[in-house]
Structure formats: structure tokens, C-alpha cells
Design an enzyme around this catalytic site. Structure first.
Site, PDB file in Angstrom:
ATOM      1  N   GLY A 125      12.067  10.363  74.662  1.00 35.11           N
ATOM      2  CA  GLY A 125      12.615   9.579  75.476  1.00 35.11           C
ATOM      3  C   GLY A 125      14.005   9.114  74.467  1.00 35.11           C
ATOM      4  N   ASP A 126      14.760   8.836  74.873  1.00 42.26           N
ATOM      5  CA  ASP A 126      15.848   7.987  74.201  1.00 42.26           C
ATOM      6  C   ASP A 126      15.994   8.519  72.937  1.00 42.26           C
ATOM      7  OD1 ASP A 126      15.365   5.654  76.002  1.00 42.26           O
ATOM      8  OD2 ASP A 126      13.150   5.106  74.627  1.00 42.26           O
ATOM      9  N   GLU A 127      16.852  10.066  72.899  1.00 47.28           N
ATOM     10  CA  GLU A 127      17.144  10.453  71.808  1.00 47.28           C
ATOM     11  C   GLU A 127      18.997  10.459  71.597  1.00 47.28           C
ATOM     12  OE1 GLU A 127      13.001  12.729  73.493  1.00 47.28           O
ATOM     13  OE2 GLU A 127      15.661  12.285  73.881  1.00 47.28           O
ATOM     14  N   GLY A 128      19.413  10.078  72.841  1.00 41.64           N
ATOM     15  CA  GLY A 128      20.721  10.835  72.397  1.00 41.64           C
ATOM     16  C   GLY A 128      21.254  11.928  73.560  1.00 41.64           C
ATOM     17  N   LYS A 129      20.113  11.733  74.647  1.00 40.78           N
ATOM     18  CA  LYS A 129      20.574  12.887  75.279  1.00 40.78           C
ATOM     19  C   LYS A 129      22.088  13.055  76.634  1.00 40.78           C
ATOM     20  CE  LYS A 129      16.742  12.904  78.056  1.00 40.78           C
ATOM     21  NZ  LYS A 129      16.465  11.922  76.602  1.00 40.78           N
TER      22      LYS A 129
ATOM     23  N   GLY B 261      17.804   5.983  81.207  1.00 39.73           N
ATOM     24  CA  GLY B 261      18.764   5.666  81.286  1.00 39.73           C
ATOM     25  C   GLY B 261      19.685   6.188  80.213  1.00 39.73           C
ATOM     26  N   HIS B 262      20.948   6.999  80.057  1.00 34.60           N
ATOM     27  CA  HIS B 262      21.853   6.979  78.962  1.00 34.60           C
ATOM     28  C   HIS B 262      22.979   6.588  79.295  1.00 34.60           C
ATOM     29  CE1 HIS B 262      22.343   9.488  82.617  1.00 34.60           C
ATOM     30  NE2 HIS B 262      23.736   9.956  81.758  1.00 34.60           N
TER      31      HIS B 262
ATOM     32  N   GLN C 221      13.652  11.094  80.108  1.00 34.42           N
ATOM     33  CA  GLN C 221      12.959  10.739  79.302  1.00 34.42           C
ATOM     34  C   GLN C 221      12.792  11.997  77.921  1.00 34.42           C
ATOM     35  OE1 GLN C 221      11.879  11.131  82.797  1.00 34.42           O
ATOM     36  NE2 GLN C 221      12.515   8.664  82.657  1.00 34.42           N
TER      37      GLN C 221
ATOM     38  N   THR D 109      17.987   1.479  77.206  1.00 29.59           N
ATOM     39  CA  THR D 109      19.378   1.129  78.757  1.00 29.59           C
ATOM     40  C   THR D 109      18.434   0.843  80.213  1.00 29.59           C
ATOM     41  OG1 THR D 109      20.089   2.924  76.912  1.00 29.59           O
ATOM     42  CG2 THR D 109      20.959   2.368  79.479  1.00 29.59           C
TER      43      THR D 109
ATOM     44  N   LYS E 147      22.178   9.918  65.626  1.00 32.93           N
ATOM     45  CA  LYS E 147      21.719   9.068  64.732  1.00 32.93           C
ATOM     46  C   LYS E 147      21.023   9.137  63.582  1.00 32.93           C
ATOM     47  CE  LYS E 147      21.006   5.694  68.819  1.00 32.93           C
ATOM     48  NZ  LYS E 147      20.385   4.511  69.284  1.00 32.93           N
TER      49      LYS E 147
ATOM     50  N   ASP F  78      23.179   8.661  61.366  1.00 32.08           N
ATOM     51  CA  ASP F  78      23.906   7.550  60.042  1.00 32.08           C
ATOM     52  C   ASP F  78      23.161   6.354  60.359  1.00 32.08           C
ATOM     53  OD1 ASP F  78      24.850   7.387  63.139  1.00 32.08           O
ATOM     54  OD2 ASP F  78      25.351   5.746  62.356  1.00 32.08           O
TER      55      ASP F  78
ATOM     56  N   LEU G  22      26.635  10.606  64.484  1.00 33.70           N
ATOM     57  CA  LEU G  22      26.323  10.424  63.247  1.00 33.70           C
ATOM     58  C   LEU G  22      27.057   9.107  64.188  1.00 33.70           C
ATOM     59  CD1 LEU G  22      28.466  12.266  60.984  1.00 33.70           C
ATOM     60  CD2 LEU G  22      26.093  12.100  60.058  1.00 33.70           C
TER      61      LEU G  22
END
Length: 446
Positions: free
Chosen positions: A21-25, A49-50, A232, A307, A339, A341, A422
Site C-alpha cells: 500500500g501507499d504506492e502512489g495509486k 487514503g490517497h 491498500q 494519509t 517516487k 526522484d 517523479l
């Protein structure tokens, strides 16, 4: 933006998290939502959350899909979700304050409702676990899904009729009050107060309530583009994750069929989202986890704070073993890497290519959490690029070593990388190839 929309002409697509989870979906879903007619959130609750950045405005949503930012898009919260109406109404009010229309927001009548006793029990149960705690958000998600499985739950449709709500609540609320008072030493809930509160929620939500399956299939028959959004990530899946350190639903791509009420033949494409490194929140094994300055570096540069809870995320190197597992479990057609960057300043980067378990090299994800906890990562070291990639907008603009890193990940997982992110801004994105209509299961060529 018009050129990008044309390139991303959509079919029926599932977007899933390929890690914990929290991968930037949220950002990837936002990108694909520009071409979607319908966006369906198919599982999870307010434990997910996003965050989406729009014109320097930061929007944090837990239930409402990011497609709500596009006025012509229908955003449907599906039957497989569990809904905290208080949170949902708060998000509706926030969006309206931003001047964003919620006319296209729809809520499945058959979605289950998180009640106040679910939150209380979630927190009390987690506290009782002590050292064996799972690391839940305390938002009542597990107890809501448990009641759903026990056929003792409250659904959205029950909130629309106060008499039906009172009848449905009589048994579960009596049982929960006994648990709260006799087992956990908490105060009981007032049935009349709960009924009044949730009947009011029902009245406010009523204009958005629809038949989930019927709505989706009407859109499919009209040849609308449908985007299915999971919450998730794969390794938090109830059946296929690092059990018991998992969520209470099925974030994997197959969960879209159950949570939305569609058959697998309706799905054209599955896109996985993974960070260029790995994070997880809460308890549980994490073979590539870093400590000290490197962990702090990734956390601080990546803004790795939840989030939903604000908890600091645990950070580690990219794990190719769980990456390959996510490709298999979800049937991924391509990946979005986010991510990249965050790694800009590192002189070298490590990638886990296998594990050592009890002296043996393995290249698969163990089924047992105890075995997984004993796994030691086997790393391959790659050179860093030590320059900023934040302003790159084409693959050719990336440093050679950054392209080599992406190529290595694609070859390791045997799936093409279609999108590279990025930064948090919408335009900080490279579309390597069409993620919808590009070649299936080919390797990235850079």
C-alpha cells in the site's frame, strides 16, 4: 494535457498496489481517470487514503475516488467497500468547499456501514493484542468486515429507512454493548442516539445511493470506460498477503470482480503501482527494511507519513521477490513506478533479487509469516545517478543510470514499466508507453 488524454484512451482497467500500500495509486488513478467514464472503488474503507495535488492544493481522500475531480466522471463506491458515513459526508463537504462538484458521486446500496461500535471494538481488540498487535488504523474496518461475514452487518440501504434501521440494529447493538461493557470495560452505546445519528446520515447520503452492479453493467453495455480502483496493496490482501499482518479485504485485482459485482471477462487490463523503493505501515515482517540515516533519508524525501493515520512509514530497498509475486497474483500487464526522484541523491541503490531462508536461496514469497520473518534479502547493487530527475518529462531526459535502474526492475519482474512518476505534481510524470493498449508482458526497452 489533451495529448496525454488521447494517448491514454481507456478500456476497463484495474489499478492495484503492488507492495504494502501507499504506492502512489492516487496519482496514477488521477492520471487514468482523465479518460474514464466511471471510476469504481471496490474494497477497503477509511483505513486507506490517497493524496492528490491539484494546483498546489493538497486533497486527502479516504473513500471517494480521485476521479471526482473530473465533472463528467461517475465515481462509484462499490459493494465491496465498508463505508463510514461520517467520514464520507466530511469528504463531500470538503470537496464542495473546494468548489468541486459531487453530482457524479454514487454509493452502492449494498455496501456495509462502519458503525460506532466497530471503531470502539477495533481499538479495544488491538490494545488487548499487546506485543502481537497487527497495527490496524483503529477505524473499525476489521470488525465491520467481520459482521459482514457473520451476516450481522448494517448496509447502506438500511440507513434509508429508520424503522428498518432500528430492526436491523436491535440484535447487533445488544451484542456489541455486552462486549463493550463486560469484556472491555467500556461504556455502552445508546441505541436511540445511534439510530438517530445514522438515520440522519442516510438522509444526507440518499441522493447518491444506487444499485452498484446495475450501474456498472449499464455503463459497460454503453461501452463506457471503467476504471476499478483498489485500496491498500497486494501484500496486505486478506488471502494472499503477509497474514495476519494484513487488511480485512482483497486489494488484489480479483477483488475488483467481487467488490464491484462484475465477471473477470469484463476486465481488459491490470496495472500495478509500485514505489522505486518499498514501504509499509504497521507491524509485520519487512525483509528489505532499512534503519538509521538511509531509512530517514527515504522517509523524509518521500514524505512517508500515512494519509489516514499520519504514522511514519517503514522504508526499505525495492523488493523484487514481492514484486514478482504481485505480478503473478494480480496478472499485471504493466507497472507504474512512483517516487523515482526520492532516490536522486544516492550514490548506490540496492534491489532485493532473492531471499536466504535457513541457509537456502529462494526466489518466491513464503506463505508463512514466520518463514517470511526469517528471510534475509539477497541484494544486487546498482549505481545511483546523483542528480535531480524532478524536471524530466521524457524517458530520454532521465540519466542513463536511472533508465538502467528502471530496466533492471522491469526485467526482474518480467513486466513492462509504462509510467514513471517523479513527484507529487500531476505533470511530474513520464508516460513510457500506453499503459492500456501497449504490448502485454513485454520487457521495458529503454
Amino acid at each position: 494535457m489533451k495529448r496525454l488524454r488521447a494517448a491514454l484512451s481507456l478500456a476497463n482497467v484495474v489499478v492495484i498496489g503492488a507492495q504494502w500500500g501507499d504506492e502512489g495509486k492516487g496519482k496514477i488513478t488521477d492520471l487514468l481517470s482523465r479518460s474514464a467514464d466511471v471510476v469504481v472503488r471496490y474494497q477497503g474503507g477509511v483505513n486507506a487514503g490517497h493524496t492528490i495535488v491539484v494546483d498546489d492544493r493538497v486533497l486527502k481522500l479516504h473513500l471517494i475516488p480521485s476521479g471526482i475531480l473530473y465533472p463528467e466522471t461517475v465515481c462509484l463506491i462499490g459493494s465491496g467497500t465498508v463505508v463510514d458515513p461520517r467520514v464520507m459526508l466530511g469528504e463531500i463537504d470538503t470537496l464542495r468547499d473546494y468548489g468541486i462538484s459531487v453530482d457524479g458521486l454514487k454509493l452502492a446500496s449494498t455496501a456495509h456501514v462502519t458503525m460506532p461500535y466497530h471503531r470502539l471494538l477495533d481499538q479495544a481488540i488491538e490494545q488487548r493484542r499487546g506485543d502481537r498487535r497487527i497495527g490496524t488504523t483503529g477505524r473499525g474496518i476489521g470488525p465491520t468486515y467481520a459482521d459482514k461475514s457473520e451476516r450481522n452487518g448494517i448496509r447502506v440501504i438500511d440507513l434509508l429507512d429508520v424503522d428498518r434501521l432500528r430492526d436491523r440494529l436491535l440484535t447487533p447493538l445488544t451484542q456489541k454493548n455486552e462486549l463493550l461493557t463486560k469484556v472491555y470495560g467500556l461504556e455502552p452505546l445508546d441505541p436511540d442516539a445511534v439510530i438517530a445519528e445514522y438515520a440522519e446520515y442516510g438522509a444526507r447520503l440518499a441522493p447518491h445511493v444506487v444499485d452498484c452492479t446495475r450501474t456498472i453493467h449499464q455503463a459497460a453495455r454503453a461501452r463506457k470506460n471503467i476504471l476499478f480502483e483498489g485500496a491498500q496493496g497486494t501484500l496486505l490482501d486478506l488471502d494472499h498477503g503477509t497474514y495476519p499482518y494484513v487488511t480485512s479485504s482483497n486489494p488484489v485485482s480479483g477483488g475488483a470482480c467481487i467488490g464491484a459485482g462484475v465477471g473477470p471477462t469484463l476486465i481488459d487490463r491490470v496495472i500495478g503501482v509500485a514505489k522505486a523503493y518499498t514501504t509499509r505501515v504497521g507491524e509485520g515482517p519487512f525483509p528489505t527494511e532499512l534503519e538509521g540515516s538511509l531509512n530517514d533519508h527515504l522517509c523524509d524525501r518521500g514524505g512517508e507519513f500515512g494519509t489516514t493515520t499520519g504514522r511514519r512509514r517503514r522504508c526499505g530497498w525495492f523488493d523484487g521477490v514481492i514484486g514478482r509475486y504481485a505480478v503473478e497474483v494480480n496478472g499485471l500487464d504493466c507497472l507504474a513506478i512512483t517516487k523515482l526522484d526520492v532516490l536522486d541523491e544516492l550514490d548506490e541503490i540496492q534491489v532485493c533479487v532473492a531471499y536466504e531462508l535457513d541457509g537456502e536461496r529462494i526466489e518466491y514469497f513464503p506463505c508463512s509469516a514466520e518463514d517470511f520473518a526469517r528471510c534475509q534479502p539477497i541484494f544486487q547493487t546498482l549505481p545511483g545517478w546523483q542528480c535531480s530527475t524532478a524536471d524530466c518529462r521524457r524517458l530520454e531526459e532521465l540519466p542513463d543510470t536511472a533508465r538502467a535502474y528502471l530496466r533492471f526492475l522491469a526485467e526482474l519482474m518480467e513486466v513492462p514499466i509504462a509510467i514513471v512518476s517523479l513527484g507529487a505534481q500531476r505533470d511530474q510524470t513520464i508516460v513510457v508507453e500506453d499503459p492500456i493498449h501497449g504490448p502485454k508482458r513485454a520487457l521495458l526497452s529503454v
